[in-house]
Structure formats: structure tokens, C-alpha cells
Design a protein around this motif. Sequence first.
Motif, mmCIF file in Angstrom:
data_model
loop_
_atom_site.group_PDB
_atom_site.id
_atom_site.type_symbol
_atom_site.label_atom_id
_atom_site.label_comp_id
_atom_site.label_asym_id
_atom_site.label_seq_id
_atom_site.Cartn_x
_atom_site.Cartn_y
_atom_site.Cartn_z
ATOM 1 N N ASP A 142 0.737 -1.410 0.149
ATOM 2 C CA ASP A 142 -0.070 -0.035 -0.026
ATOM 3 C C ASP A 142 0.896 1.457 0.132
ATOM 4 O O ASP A 142 0.523 2.207 -0.597
ATOM 5 C CB ASP A 142 -0.633 0.337 0.943
ATOM 6 N N ALA A 143 1.955 1.241 1.503
ATOM 7 C CA ALA A 143 2.950 2.374 0.911
ATOM 8 C C ALA A 143 3.272 2.655 -0.268
ATOM 9 O O ALA A 143 3.732 3.612 -1.195
ATOM 10 C CB ALA A 143 3.864 2.058 1.949
ATOM 11 N N TRP A 144 3.820 1.414 -0.897
ATOM 12 C CA TRP A 144 4.712 1.983 -2.734
ATOM 13 C C TRP A 144 4.110 2.422 -3.417
ATOM 14 O O TRP A 144 3.882 2.976 -4.393
ATOM 15 C CB TRP A 144 4.828 0.108 -2.529
ATOM 16 N N ILE A 145 2.550 1.804 -3.465
ATOM 17 C CA ILE A 145 1.417 2.211 -4.365
ATOM 18 C C ILE A 145 1.348 3.900 -4.035
ATOM 19 O O ILE A 145 1.361 4.471 -5.386
ATOM 20 C CB ILE A 145 0.570 1.812 -4.307
ATOM 21 N N HIS A 146 0.963 4.197 -2.675
ATOM 22 C CA HIS A 146 0.866 5.716 -2.487
ATOM 23 C C HIS A 146 2.425 6.621 -3.594
ATOM 24 O O HIS A 146 2.088 7.068 -4.054
ATOM 25 C CB HIS A 146 1.145 5.754 -1.195
ATOM 26 N N ASP A 147 3.193 5.264 -3.362
ATOM 27 C CA ASP A 147 4.310 6.669 -3.700
ATOM 28 C C ASP A 147 4.625 6.605 -4.795
ATOM 29 O O ASP A 147 4.684 7.713 -5.864
ATOM 30 C CB ASP A 147 6.139 5.962 -2.656
ATOM 31 N N GLN A 148 4.353 5.306 -5.296
ATOM 32 C CA GLN A 148 3.661 5.680 -6.776
ATOM 33 C C GLN A 148 2.768 7.114 -7.950
ATOM 34 O O GLN A 148 3.446 7.123 -8.507
ATOM 35 C CB GLN A 148 3.180 4.626 -8.002
ATOM 36 N N GLU A 149 2.056 6.637 -6.480
ATOM 37 C CA GLU A 149 1.071 8.044 -7.485
ATOM 38 C C GLU A 149 1.207 9.189 -6.637
ATOM 39 O O GLU A 149 1.275 10.445 -8.277
ATOM 40 C CB GLU A 149 -0.111 7.973 -6.063
ATOM 41 N N ARG A 180 0.264 12.447 -13.189
ATOM 42 C CA ARG A 180 -1.308 12.675 -13.948
ATOM 43 C C ARG A 180 -1.904 12.611 -12.440
ATOM 44 O O ARG A 180 -3.129 13.014 -12.236
ATOM 45 C CB ARG A 180 -1.549 11.335 -14.441
ATOM 46 N N SER A 181 -1.664 12.308 -10.943
ATOM 47 C CA SER A 181 -2.308 11.706 -10.056
ATOM 48 C C SER A 181 -1.463 13.457 -8.860
ATOM 49 O O SER A 181 -2.183 13.052 -8.339
ATOM 50 C CB SER A 181 -1.254 10.461 -9.680
#
Length: 101
Positions: free
Chosen positions: A69-76, A81-82
Motif C-alpha cells: 500500500d505504501a509503495w502504491i501511494h509513492d507511485q501515485e 497525472r495523480s
Amino acid sequence: MPAQSLLATPAVPDPASAVRAGFLNVKDAAAYLGVSPHTLYVWRHRRQGPPSFRMGPRGRVMYRRTALDAWIHDQERADSRSNPALNPLSAAPQRRRNPGA
């Protein structure tokens, strides 16, 4: 007397399911992220993807759900675009310098 549901959950949670809820193997982590297990192996080899570790006597590759979840947040946050702060269209226009001056 009311009929008991056959799908009733036990009062005491199964320890194995608690571990599975917090830790995911490669197949489950890939499904969670929406990528193939091969992609996770490539990312792990290149040290690019989400953090993983080896667990147990057989050294199975595992992922913490919270780390995913933290990695996804960092990617966003790293994607323009995010993240409006990274969007080049929201930046103030830059003036060209006069090279002859």
C-alpha cells in the motif's frame, strides 16, 4: 429454534489467515497489484518494485500488505497525472531569455 448458518465465522480467528492477511506471497501480491507474478520477479531482480523479503526455511518471497500500500501511494505521488504539483501544465509559464542581451 433458528437454523445455524454453515458459513458462520468462528469466534477465534485462524492464526494462518491472520498471517495471510498481513503477508502475501508473489502470486497473491501480483494479484493485489494487478500485475503478473513474472513482473514482480523482474522488479525484484532489478530492485525496482515494492519491498519484499524471504521468509521461512524455504526462503519464500513475501510482501507485507502495508508495504504494498505504501509503495502504491509513492507511485501515485511520483506520477504527474495523480499529483497536481508535478503536472507541467499547472506550472507558471517560463520566460525565454534573450540570448543576445
